[in-house]
Design a protein around this motif. Sequence first.
Motif, PDB file in Angstrom:
ATOM      1  N   GLY A 183      36.001  48.171  29.470  1.00 35.83           N
ATOM      2  CA  GLY A 183      36.522  48.224  28.372  1.00 35.83           C
ATOM      3  C   GLY A 183      35.780  49.057  27.463  1.00 35.83           C
ATOM      4  N   ASP A 184      34.758  49.663  27.962  1.00 36.11           N
ATOM      5  CA  ASP A 184      33.878  50.764  26.912  1.00 36.11           C
ATOM      6  C   ASP A 184      34.244  52.022  27.700  1.00 36.11           C
ATOM      7  OD1 ASP A 184      32.714  48.725  25.557  1.00 36.11           O
ATOM      8  OD2 ASP A 184      31.337  48.463  26.816  1.00 36.11           O
ATOM      9  N   ALA A 185      35.141  52.209  28.307  1.00 34.11           N
ATOM     10  CA  ALA A 185      35.565  53.642  28.985  1.00 34.11           C
ATOM     11  C   ALA A 185      35.621  54.673  28.052  1.00 34.11           C
ATOM     12  CB  ALA A 185      36.784  53.490  29.698  1.00 34.11           C
ATOM     13  N   GLU A 186      36.261  54.512  26.863  1.00 30.44           N
ATOM     14  CA  GLU A 186      36.441  55.679  25.903  1.00 30.44           C
ATOM     15  C   GLU A 186      35.221  55.912  25.383  1.00 30.44           C
ATOM     16  OE1 GLU A 186      39.419  54.867  22.955  1.00 30.44           O
ATOM     17  OE2 GLU A 186      40.940  54.216  24.297  1.00 30.44           O
ATOM     18  N   MET A 227      30.990  44.178  38.277  1.00 29.87           N
ATOM     19  CA  MET A 227      30.051  45.022  37.370  1.00 29.87           C
ATOM     20  C   MET A 227      30.685  46.048  36.849  1.00 29.87           C
ATOM     21  SD  MET A 227      26.332  44.833  39.809  1.00 29.87           S
ATOM     22  CE  MET A 227      25.694  46.030  38.520  1.00 29.87           C
ATOM     23  N   TYR A 228      31.275  46.856  37.498  1.00 36.15           N
ATOM     24  CA  TYR A 228      31.903  48.221  37.027  1.00 36.15           C
ATOM     25  C   TYR A 228      33.095  47.517  36.070  1.00 36.15           C
ATOM     26  CZ  TYR A 228      29.703  51.382  39.994  1.00 36.15           C
ATOM     27  OH  TYR A 228      28.713  52.108  40.573  1.00 36.15           O
ATOM     28  N   VAL A 278      39.429  41.432  37.677  1.00 35.42           N
ATOM     29  CA  VAL A 278      39.267  40.227  36.983  1.00 35.42           C
ATOM     30  C   VAL A 278      38.212  40.784  35.680  1.00 35.42           C
ATOM     31  CG1 VAL A 278      37.909  38.032  36.775  1.00 35.42           C
ATOM     32  CG2 VAL A 278      39.709  38.620  38.841  1.00 35.42           C
ATOM     33  N   ALA A 279      37.017  41.396  36.021  1.00 30.86           N
ATOM     34  CA  ALA A 279      36.317  41.828  35.063  1.00 30.86           C
ATOM     35  C   ALA A 279      36.971  42.742  34.035  1.00 30.86           C
ATOM     36  CB  ALA A 279      35.141  42.253  35.629  1.00 30.86           C
ATOM     37  N   GLY A 280      37.798  43.612  34.701  1.00 34.20           N
ATOM     38  CA  GLY A 280      38.361  44.866  33.953  1.00 34.20           C
ATOM     39  C   GLY A 280      39.350  44.260  33.002  1.00 34.20           C
ATOM     40  N   ALA A 281      39.927  43.479  33.428  1.00 28.63           N
ATOM     41  CA  ALA A 281      41.276  42.552  32.593  1.00 28.63           C
ATOM     42  C   ALA A 281      40.383  42.151  31.368  1.00 28.63           C
ATOM     43  CB  ALA A 281      42.164  41.657  33.325  1.00 28.63           C
ATOM     44  N   ALA A 282      39.234  41.258  31.572  1.00 33.20           N
ATOM     45  CA  ALA A 282      38.633  40.455  30.564  1.00 33.20           C
ATOM     46  C   ALA A 282      37.818  41.463  29.557  1.00 33.20           C
ATOM     47  CB  ALA A 282      37.634  39.762  31.253  1.00 33.20           C
ATOM     48  N   SER A 283      37.219  42.510  29.967  1.00 32.95           N
ATOM     49  CA  SER A 283      36.600  43.533  29.052  1.00 32.95           C
ATOM     50  C   SER A 283      37.486  44.487  28.369  1.00 32.95           C
ATOM     51  CB  SER A 283      35.812  44.486  30.000  1.00 32.95           C
ATOM     52  OG  SER A 283      36.331  45.139  30.779  1.00 32.95           O
ATOM     53  N   SER A 284      38.888  44.774  28.911  1.00 32.92           N
ATOM     54  CA  SER A 284      39.636  45.844  28.267  1.00 32.92           C
ATOM     55  C   SER A 284      40.755  45.079  27.614  1.00 32.92           C
ATOM     56  CB  SER A 284      40.075  46.849  29.203  1.00 32.92           C
ATOM     57  OG  SER A 284      41.004  45.977  30.264  1.00 32.92           O
ATOM     58  N   GLY A 285      40.996  43.937  27.721  1.00 37.37           N
ATOM     59  CA  GLY A 285      42.065  43.092  27.245  1.00 37.37           C
ATOM     60  C   GLY A 285      43.160  43.415  27.741  1.00 37.37           C
ATOM     61  N   ASP A 286      43.500  44.070  28.755  1.00 39.45           N
ATOM     62  CA  ASP A 286      44.868  44.481  29.292  1.00 39.45           C
ATOM     63  C   ASP A 286      45.065  43.565  30.565  1.00 39.45           C
ATOM     64  OD1 ASP A 286      47.063  45.508  30.627  1.00 39.45           O
ATOM     65  OD2 ASP A 286      46.194  47.585  30.720  1.00 39.45           O
ATOM     66  N   GLY A 287      45.795  42.525  30.541  1.00 42.19           N
ATOM     67  CA  GLY A 287      46.154  41.570  31.560  1.00 42.19           C
ATOM     68  C   GLY A 287      46.808  42.315  32.473  1.00 42.19           C
ATOM     69  N   ASP A 288      47.488  43.303  32.438  1.00 40.40           N
ATOM     70  CA  ASP A 288      48.171  43.842  33.852  1.00 40.40           C
ATOM     71  C   ASP A 288      47.248  44.331  34.733  1.00 40.40           C
ATOM     72  OD1 ASP A 288      50.553  43.349  32.712  1.00 40.40           O
ATOM     73  OD2 ASP A 288      50.984  45.229  31.799  1.00 40.40           O
ATOM     74  N   LEU A 289      45.936  44.756  34.345  1.00 44.66           N
ATOM     75  CA  LEU A 289      44.941  45.195  35.253  1.00 44.66           C
ATOM     76  C   LEU A 289      44.436  44.085  36.342  1.00 44.66           C
ATOM     77  CD1 LEU A 289      42.410  47.132  32.925  1.00 44.66           C
ATOM     78  CD2 LEU A 289      44.246  47.990  34.527  1.00 44.66           C
ATOM     79  N   LEU A 290      44.930  42.878  35.879  1.00 46.80           N
ATOM     80  CA  LEU A 290      44.362  41.766  36.842  1.00 46.80           C
ATOM     81  C   LEU A 290      45.069  41.879  38.104  1.00 46.80           C
ATOM     82  CD1 LEU A 290      42.664  38.954  36.901  1.00 46.80           C
ATOM     83  CD2 LEU A 290      44.716  37.858  36.091  1.00 46.80           C
ATOM     84  N   ASP A 329      46.398  56.981  30.576  1.00 48.49           N
ATOM     85  CA  ASP A 329      45.483  56.087  29.950  1.00 48.49           C
ATOM     86  C   ASP A 329      44.091  56.164  30.253  1.00 48.49           C
ATOM     87  OD1 ASP A 329      44.225  53.099  29.782  1.00 48.49           O
ATOM     88  OD2 ASP A 329      45.215  53.647  27.902  1.00 48.49           O
ATOM     89  N   VAL A 330      43.096  56.411  29.445  1.00 51.29           N
ATOM     90  CA  VAL A 330      41.706  56.620  29.725  1.00 51.29           C
ATOM     91  C   VAL A 330      41.320  55.566  30.595  1.00 51.29           C
ATOM     92  CG1 VAL A 330      39.414  56.783  28.662  1.00 51.29           C
ATOM     93  CG2 VAL A 330      41.513  57.923  27.577  1.00 51.29           C
TER      94      VAL A 330
END
Length: 553
Positions: free
Chosen positions: A338-341, A332-333, A435-447, A360-361
Amino acid sequence: MSAAESGPRPVAAASWGARRGDAFAGTTVLIRFNLRRDRIRLPVWIGSLLLVTLGSVSSLTTQYATAEERASVAETLRGPAGLAMTGPERYVAGEYTYGAMTSHQLIGFTAIAIGIMSVLTVVRHTRTEEEAGRAELVRAGVVGRHAHLTAALTVAATAGVALGLVLAAGLTALGVDSVSPRGSLLYGATSALIGITFAAIAAVAAQITPFARGASGLGLAAVALAYALRAVGDVGTEALSWLSPIGWAQRAYPYVDDRWWPLLPHIALTAACVAAAFALGARRDVGSGLRPPRPGRPTASEALASPLGLAVRLHRGVFTGFAAGAALFGLMYGSILGDAEQLIENNDELRRSIGRLGGDVVESFASVIMGLLAVLAASYVVVATLRARGEETAGRAEPLLATGLSRTRWLAGHLTVALVGGTLVMALAGVGFGVAGAASSGDGDLLWRLPLASLVYVPALWATAGAALALYGWFPAASGAAWAIPGYAFFVTVLGEVMDVPDVLRDVSPIGHVPQLPAADMSWTAPVVLALLGAALTAAGLAGLRRRDLDLK
């Protein structure tokens, strides 16, 4: 005057004041007894919920001082991830006032805590009493069949009503624009009915299984299901939200429409569950459940015959629940990462938190959220470590220790499950977050970066387990004080910036010492010190258990 006339009056008949055939005999005395047992627990629950609610509303007024800032937040939360995290779109469809923000952002989350409070209260005074054998002894006197259940429901309902009243009074006293007295009264009523509804659901759960942990698991599963139905319904099919008590409460729309009729389903469901609980309670024996326990295998497995295997078996239900919850919260978080900013654009407190981290934000925002996930894992560690206390007071530890099993080996089994289980809970939260953070932000390294960052909190969890074990070993009656560790960590994490908590107070929490990856640079000093502190506290706890008598109740 005859001897019979001059003799002492029967104490039982005088004190309980009811006939043996009365199914509710002794209810009043049990209510007073339960209130006395919960004289600390329930005020802490109510005070904490009140503090979090009032602190959050005060925070909203300072973070979003203008209508433009509030409109920006509403636009951010209008997306599927935002609605799933908060509530229905009606709150953000019009002017996003402070009142609308309060109901939209708080009802769903506080409902989870209120539901947990009610479920644990009812199970504690019903199924736990039966499992420990105390209910059978009490009912051997002039106590009716339904007295325990009625007393438990009354105490839980009283706590819910008290919470609703203090919330209504506190929100009104704030004097915040658009947080009207009428809306505050409705907000308090929704909170009270959420508690009462889940108390009634827990009453049914207590009739099904013969074990307190099973009843708690069923009740807490109902809370989780209600939140999940609400989240899915608010994003897509609204009919699902109308299947959830949390969805009903949110659709009263306090401070927006002030509708009272959506509270009627709460009353109907409560009445149905209470009637079902009494009917089911009359169909079973004391100490048994409607669902009989599954028969075990003729011979225990080799693993079950060891202290660690037994501990794993005892903890598996609680671990499964925490693991699923951690993964769900991570997902959920991560979905809003991806909408962090946009989320922090007008949030001064979050900007200050992220400003201290630098970088990075998205990574800084993820580091703040990781602290919340660590609080959940720390809560599991406390639950698992203190399970040994429950086994001791229930009398199940004494027969084991009467054999060749040493106290150290017995306690080491529970401790190992707490340490390994806490590590897995934190890791699963990190995986879901990644998993969800990489998908929502488009940053694959977060995976992979977020799961690795979650493991940095493991030494803090070990230190938490060590502190709980030290309390249990030396001061068993005060072992519940271990809950102050995750509670304080939650306080400084959620309200630290709002209340401007000094850094020296933040560092009191073990979680506050952990390097906040992935934004901050890695430093091994704090994790190593925390691991050593956990080892020292663990050794102290084991030494304390060896030097004291068992506390049997």
